[in-house]
Motif scaffolding. Structure first.
Motif, PDB file in Angstrom:
ATOM      1  N   ASP A  37       0.641  -1.090   0.002  1.00  0.00           N
ATOM      2  CA  ASP A  37      -0.008  -0.106   0.116  1.00  0.00           C
ATOM      3  C   ASP A  37       0.757   1.198  -0.032  1.00  0.00           C
ATOM      4  OD1 ASP A  37      -2.371  -1.478   0.091  1.00  0.00           O
ATOM      5  OD2 ASP A  37      -2.099  -1.800   2.241  1.00  0.00           O
ATOM      6  N   TYR A  38       0.262   2.384  -0.524  1.00  0.00           N
ATOM      7  CA  TYR A  38       0.934   3.586  -0.619  1.00  0.00           C
ATOM      8  C   TYR A  38       1.270   3.999   0.947  1.00  0.00           C
ATOM      9  CZ  TYR A  38       2.049   8.448  -1.720  1.00  0.00           C
ATOM     10  OH  TYR A  38       2.748   9.660  -1.902  1.00  0.00           O
ATOM     11  N   PRO A  39       2.405   4.523   1.280  1.00  0.00           N
ATOM     12  CA  PRO A  39       3.508   4.968   0.246  1.00  0.00           C
ATOM     13  C   PRO A  39       4.544   4.003   0.204  1.00  0.00           C
ATOM     14  CG  PRO A  39       3.797   5.877   2.483  1.00  0.00           C
ATOM     15  CD  PRO A  39       2.606   5.103   2.516  1.00  0.00           C
ATOM     16  N   ARG A  40       4.445   2.813   0.899  1.00  0.00           N
ATOM     17  CA  ARG A  40       5.371   1.661   0.985  1.00  0.00           C
ATOM     18  C   ARG A  40       5.000   0.665  -0.005  1.00  0.00           C
ATOM     19  NH1 ARG A  40       8.738   2.034   5.337  1.00  0.00           N
ATOM     20  NH2 ARG A  40       8.828  -0.366   5.464  1.00  0.00           N
ATOM     21  N   GLN A  41       4.924   0.857  -1.320  1.00  0.00           N
ATOM     22  CA  GLN A  41       4.590  -0.048  -2.312  1.00  0.00           C
ATOM     23  C   GLN A  41       5.721  -0.114  -3.288  1.00  0.00           C
ATOM     24  OE1 GLN A  41       0.952   1.725  -3.393  1.00  0.00           O
ATOM     25  NE2 GLN A  41       1.865   2.785  -5.367  1.00  0.00           N
ATOM     26  N   ILE A  42       5.645  -1.077  -4.208  1.00  0.00           N
ATOM     27  CA  ILE A  42       6.571  -1.412  -5.502  1.00  0.00           C
ATOM     28  C   ILE A  42       5.694  -1.540  -6.736  1.00  0.00           C
ATOM     29  CG2 ILE A  42       6.890  -3.756  -5.026  1.00  0.00           C
ATOM     30  CD1 ILE A  42       9.700  -3.282  -5.869  1.00  0.00           C
ATOM     31  N   THR A  43       5.986  -0.920  -7.914  1.00  0.00           N
ATOM     32  CA  THR A  43       5.058  -1.116  -8.832  1.00  0.00           C
ATOM     33  C   THR A  43       5.965  -1.409 -10.152  1.00  0.00           C
ATOM     34  OG1 THR A  43       3.346   0.541  -8.320  1.00  0.00           O
ATOM     35  CG2 THR A  43       3.392  -0.056 -10.652  1.00  0.00           C
ATOM     36  N   LYS A  44       5.669  -2.633 -10.691  1.00  0.00           N
ATOM     37  CA  LYS A  44       6.888  -3.057 -11.889  1.00  0.00           C
ATOM     38  C   LYS A  44       5.879  -3.806 -12.715  1.00  0.00           C
ATOM     39  CE  LYS A  44      10.885  -2.834  -9.527  1.00  0.00           C
ATOM     40  NZ  LYS A  44      12.091  -2.282 -10.110  1.00  0.00           N
ATOM     41  N   ASP A  45       6.452  -3.592 -14.031  1.00  0.00           N
ATOM     42  CA  ASP A  45       5.692  -4.258 -14.993  1.00  0.00           C
ATOM     43  C   ASP A  45       6.279  -5.780 -15.090  1.00  0.00           C
ATOM     44  OD1 ASP A  45       4.240  -2.409 -16.188  1.00  0.00           O
ATOM     45  OD2 ASP A  45       5.725  -1.559 -17.511  1.00  0.00           O
TER      46      ASP A  45
END
Length: 151
Positions: A37-45
């Motif tokens: 969850d935001y702000p402790r998140q990671i987003t990758k393709d």
């Protein structure tokens, strides 16, 4: 997962299923995956191979994806930890959901195993002889046996 098949990119990769059967993907798709969850998140393709089969999971993240996240996994603790700019984030799994998935996969494997038995063919003739090989020339009592073809 509700993804239109027209979005799939053709692929000629093949997979070996958990039951040992070969599975041919319908194609591949790259999706943006956000973990935590935001702000402790990671987003990758992440590029997924899409298969048409019954399974207890919607997706499986492989080692290349987990390595790109620098993730450490513990199946015993049902936990994944990965580094963030502000420390280490951890995701805790759900013990009840994991057990339900495990039971579902066992039921599927029984069905798949039955299908595998019906489809098996003998590819090689059974081996007739064992040949004894010395493992250590200085100690001839240390040997092993390997299968050889009968002459």
């Amino acid at each position: 997962m509700g993804i239109d098949r027209t979005r799939l990119i053709p692929t000629n990769a093949s997979l070996v299923g958990f039951g040992g059967t070969r599975v041919f993907p319908l194609g591949s798709i790259t999706l943006s995956v956000t973990v935590s969850d935001y702000p402790r998140q990671i987003t990758k393709d992440v590029t997924f191979l899409v298969v048409d089969c019954s399974f207890a999971y919607n997706d499986i993240l492989g080692r290349p994806t987990l390595n790109s996240w620098k993730a450490a996994t513990s199946t015993y603790h049902l936990m994944i930890k990965f580094p963030m700019d502000y420390g280490i984030e951890e995701l805790q799994g759900n013990q009840v959901a994991a057990r339900e998935c495990y039971i579902a996969i066992l039921e599927m494997e029984d069905h798949q195993q039955t299908m595998c038995i019906e489809e098996q063919q003998t590819v090689v003739e059974p081996v007739k002889e064992l040949e004894e090989i010395a493992l250590d020339e200085s100690n001839l009592e240390r040997t092993t046996r390997i299968w050889t073809l009968a002459s």
